[in-house]
Enzyme design. Structure first.
Site, short mmCIF file in Angstrom:
data_model
loop_
_atom_site.label_atom_id
_atom_site.label_comp_id
_atom_site.label_asym_id
_atom_site.label_seq_id
_atom_site.Cartn_x
_atom_site.Cartn_y
_atom_site.Cartn_z
CB ILE A 12 -12.62 -11.86 4.30
CG1 ILE A 12 -11.42 -11.69 3.12
CG2 ILE A 12 -13.08 -10.64 4.65
CD1 ILE A 12 -12.13 -11.11 1.84
CB ALA A 81 -19.52 -19.95 2.07
CB ALA A 82 -16.88 -17.61 -2.40
CB THR A 133 -15.45 -10.06 -6.02
OG1 THR A 133 -13.97 -9.48 -6.74
CG2 THR A 133 -16.23 -10.78 -6.86
CG ASP A 134 -12.70 -5.35 -7.47
OD1 ASP A 134 -12.46 -6.40 -7.45
OD2 ASP A 134 -11.84 -4.43 -7.37
CD GLU A 135 -11.13 -10.87 -9.31
OE1 GLU A 135 -11.41 -11.67 -9.86
OE2 GLU A 135 -10.70 -10.79 -8.10
CE1 TYR A 159 -14.24 -15.57 -6.38
CE2 TYR A 159 -13.27 -13.62 -7.65
CZ TYR A 159 -13.81 -14.23 -6.34
OH TYR A 159 -13.90 -13.31 -5.31
CE LYS A 163 -18.12 -13.65 -4.54
NZ LYS A 163 -18.57 -14.24 -3.20
CE LYS A 198 -7.37 -16.12 -3.42
NZ LYS A 198 -8.19 -16.07 -2.36
NE ARG A 223 -6.31 -7.88 -10.24
CZ ARG A 223 -6.14 -8.07 -11.48
NH1 ARG A 223 -5.94 -6.84 -12.06
NH2 ARG A 223 -6.21 -9.01 -12.06
CG ASP A 290 -0.62 -12.37 -18.30
OD1 ASP A 290 -1.09 -12.62 -17.19
OD2 ASP A 290 -0.99 -11.41 -18.85
N GLY A 293 -6.97 -14.71 -19.97
CA GLY A 293 -8.12 -13.89 -19.65
C GLY A 293 -7.74 -12.87 -18.47
P1 NAD Z 1 -11.21 -17.96 1.45
O1 NAD Z 1 -11.13 -18.80 0.30
O2 NAD Z 1 -10.17 -17.51 2.21
O3 NAD Z 1 -12.46 -18.55 2.29
C1 NAD Z 1 -13.72 -18.99 1.85
C2 NAD Z 1 -14.25 -19.94 3.09
O4 NAD Z 1 -15.59 -20.51 2.37
C3 NAD Z 1 -13.15 -21.21 3.31
O5 NAD Z 1 -13.10 -21.14 4.80
C4 NAD Z 1 -14.03 -22.24 2.95
O6 NAD Z 1 -13.87 -23.35 3.87
C5 NAD Z 1 -15.60 -21.81 3.06
N1 NAD Z 1 -16.36 -22.60 1.90
C6 NAD Z 1 -15.92 -22.93 0.66
N2 NAD Z 1 -17.21 -23.57 0.19
C7 NAD Z 1 -18.16 -23.72 1.06
C8 NAD Z 1 -19.40 -24.33 1.12
N3 NAD Z 1 -19.75 -24.53 0.09
N4 NAD Z 1 -20.08 -24.17 2.32
C9 NAD Z 1 -19.47 -23.48 3.20
N5 NAD Z 1 -18.44 -22.90 3.32
C10 NAD Z 1 -17.46 -23.03 2.40
O7 NAD Z 1 -11.97 -16.59 0.85
P2 NAD Z 1 -11.87 -14.98 1.50
O8 NAD Z 1 -10.78 -14.37 0.54
O9 NAD Z 1 -12.06 -15.21 3.03
O10 NAD Z 1 -13.04 -14.67 0.69
C11 NAD Z 1 -14.40 -14.37 1.24
C12 NAD Z 1 -15.22 -13.89 0.47
O11 NAD Z 1 -14.99 -12.69 0.08
C13 NAD Z 1 -15.64 -14.69 -0.75
O12 NAD Z 1 -16.91 -14.67 -0.96
C14 NAD Z 1 -14.73 -14.15 -1.94
O13 NAD Z 1 -15.31 -14.16 -3.36
C15 NAD Z 1 -14.88 -12.34 -1.44
N6 NAD Z 1 -13.92 -11.66 -1.94
C16 NAD Z 1 -12.61 -11.96 -1.52
C17 NAD Z 1 -11.57 -11.21 -2.02
C18 NAD Z 1 -10.11 -11.23 -1.63
O14 NAD Z 1 -9.47 -10.52 -1.74
N7 NAD Z 1 -9.84 -12.37 -0.81
C19 NAD Z 1 -11.95 -9.88 -2.77
C20 NAD Z 1 -13.13 -9.61 -3.05
C21 NAD Z 1 -14.16 -10.61 -2.67
P1 TYD Z 2 -4.74 -12.95 -6.79
O1 TYD Z 2 -3.89 -12.67 -5.48
O2 TYD Z 2 -4.82 -14.35 -7.30
O3 TYD Z 2 -5.95 -11.99 -6.83
P2 TYD Z 2 -7.08 -11.63 -8.02
O4 TYD Z 2 -6.78 -12.41 -9.17
O5 TYD Z 2 -8.39 -12.01 -7.52
O6 TYD Z 2 -6.87 -10.25 -8.42
O7 TYD Z 2 -3.73 -12.06 -7.75
C1 TYD Z 2 -3.64 -10.73 -7.93
C2 TYD Z 2 -2.94 -10.31 -9.15
O8 TYD Z 2 -1.56 -10.78 -9.04
C3 TYD Z 2 -3.51 -10.80 -10.16
O9 TYD Z 2 -3.34 -9.85 -11.33
C4 TYD Z 2 -2.60 -12.03 -10.57
C5 TYD Z 2 -1.21 -11.71 -10.06
N1 TYD Z 2 -0.59 -12.78 -9.61
C6 TYD Z 2 0.72 -13.05 -10.20
O10 TYD Z 2 1.18 -11.97 -10.92
N2 TYD Z 2 1.35 -14.05 -9.83
C7 TYD Z 2 1.00 -14.82 -8.67
O11 TYD Z 2 1.84 -15.92 -8.57
C8 TYD Z 2 -0.36 -14.87 -8.45
C9 TYD Z 2 -1.04 -15.81 -7.35
C10 TYD Z 2 -1.02 -13.67 -8.81
#
Ligand code: NAD
Ligand code: TYD
Length: 352
Positions: A12, A81-82, A133-135, A159, A163, A198, A223, A290, A293
């Protein structure tokens, strides 16, 4: 205006930085630890820009953060960052506490120290935006109303618990010290540059490789899917016009079961890149054990961000998934490097 972005080399964050650098007068300093999920190559197209600075580092390294804040005097900090993958948090939660809780705490503390020394105008203009996150709200049953910003936190995975902890700390730093914070709680993002652990990129790439498409449990978990650039626009709106101390839910208004998502990916691939046998990719679907949790349903009520800030998602799942699949088809080299780990060699070569 300078923005300090953390975790900007991930999925993101890299989309956000690319969008923002198209605006006049904005400079970005990106600090990223480059974990397995971070890839400096995600921003290779802006690498040479004088408005973009990359620093390899950890948000928990307060000396480095202090140094960057003093040097660059940012008007805002956006924390992406996360550790972000639920499945990894189940296997090894410790990294999630280290970055998402302790790292965020140190970043907040450094931000507070920096902010408290600004003059009154600088103090009033400064923002700390936490991307969450909404989680954090837990899991819904079918028919429950979608999560609103006033829902109680009921995180179920390491996770989401990490958050939720971070969100509480951000709130506390606003309430206690007056730090001008903003928090966004978004649903599942999808789009270009998402690491293929993902669901959506994993399914796209497995299908193209003729590998099984793993669906956890019965595949009926739902989702809400948010196209990444819509999310980036929402973050910019919250940063510019959000009310200090508030939280905003961001969602794509696209609630779907996992099985329907996987089937949709298969049908678009059948059209854009039919399999050699001519058989639909759907035959590769495999139901697997599955996730422990496993949250059944997430859905977000986005009335607040719509009414107060005028933001609304531009992409439907239909339009967003086509763009996403096309991006993965067009970027095979990125995929190969990310998956082979060769991108790490590129980083060492580039940054030492
Ligand atoms: P991502 O895992 O793709 O990227 C995370 C980035 O953070 C990476 O570049 C990693 O190198 C960096 N990072 C990790 N630990 C670090 C540290 N200690 N110091 C500095 N950098 C560090 O994640 P994303 O999908 O881009 O998510 C970005 C944010 O959005 C996160 O906070 C995540 O919780 C939140 N978020 C993501 C989603 C999603 O669907 N991807 C949904 C809801 C919230
Ligand atoms: P994911 O992309 O890991 O996001 P989140 O767990 O944050 O929602 O997973 C999205 C949904 O897809 C979640 O319900 C778990 C499911 N999933 C599968 O069914 N198979 C897979 O291989 C993965 C990675 C996720």
């Amino acid at each position: 205006m300078t923005i300090l972005v953390t975790g900007g080399s991930g999925f993101i964050g890299s989309n956000f930085i690319r969008n923002v650098l198209q605006l006049d007068g904005v400079s970005i300093v990106n600090i990223d630890k480059l974990t397995y999920a971070g890839n400096a190559e995600n921003l290779s197209d802006v690498e040479g820009s004088r408005y973009y600075t990359f620093v390899k580092g950890d948000i928990g390294d307060h000396e480095l953060i202090n140094e960057l804040l003093t040097k660059h005097q940012p008007r805002a900090i956006i924390n992406f960052a996360a550790e972000s993958h639920v499945d990894r948090s189940i296997v090894s939660p410790e990294d999630f506490i280290a970055t998402n809780v302790v790292g965020l705490f140190r970043l907040l503390n450094a931000s507070k120290d920096y902010w408290s020394k600004l003059d009154e105008t600088g103090k009033a203009a400064f923002r700390f935006l936490q991307v969450s996150t909404d989680e954090v709200y837990g899991s819904l049953e079918a028919g429950d109303p979608a999560f609103s910003e006033t829902n109680r936190f009921e995180p179920n995975s390491p996770y989401s618990a990490s958050k939720a902890s971070a969100d509480h700390l951000v709130r506390a730093y606003h309430q206690t010290y007056g730090l001008p914070t903003l928090t966004t709680n978004c649903s599942n993002n999808y789009g270009s540059f998402q690491f293929p652990e993902k669901l959506i990129p994993l399914i796209i790439l497995n299908a193209l490789d003729g590998k099984n498409l793993p669906v956890y449990g019965d595949g009926q978990q739902t989702r809400d899917w948010l196209y990444v650039t819509d999310h980036c626009d929402a973050i910019a709106d919250v940063l510019n016009r959000g009310v200090v101390g508030e939280t905003y839910n961001i969602g794509g208004e696209s609630e779907m079961t996992n099985l329907d998502v996987v089937r949709k990916v298969c049908s678009v691939l059948d059209e854009l890149r039919p399999s050699i046998s001519g058989e639909s990719y759907e035959h590769l679907i495999e139901y697997v054990t599955d996730r422990p949790g496993h949250d059944r349903r997430y859905a977000v009520d986005i009335t607040k961000v719509k009414q107060e800030l005028g933001w609304t998602p531009k992409q439907t799942f239909e339009s967003g998934i086509r763009k996403t699949i096309q991006w993965y088809l067009d970027n095979q080299e990125w995929v190969d490097r990310v998956r082979s780990g060769a991108y790490r060699e590129w980083i060492i070569k580039q940054y030492g």
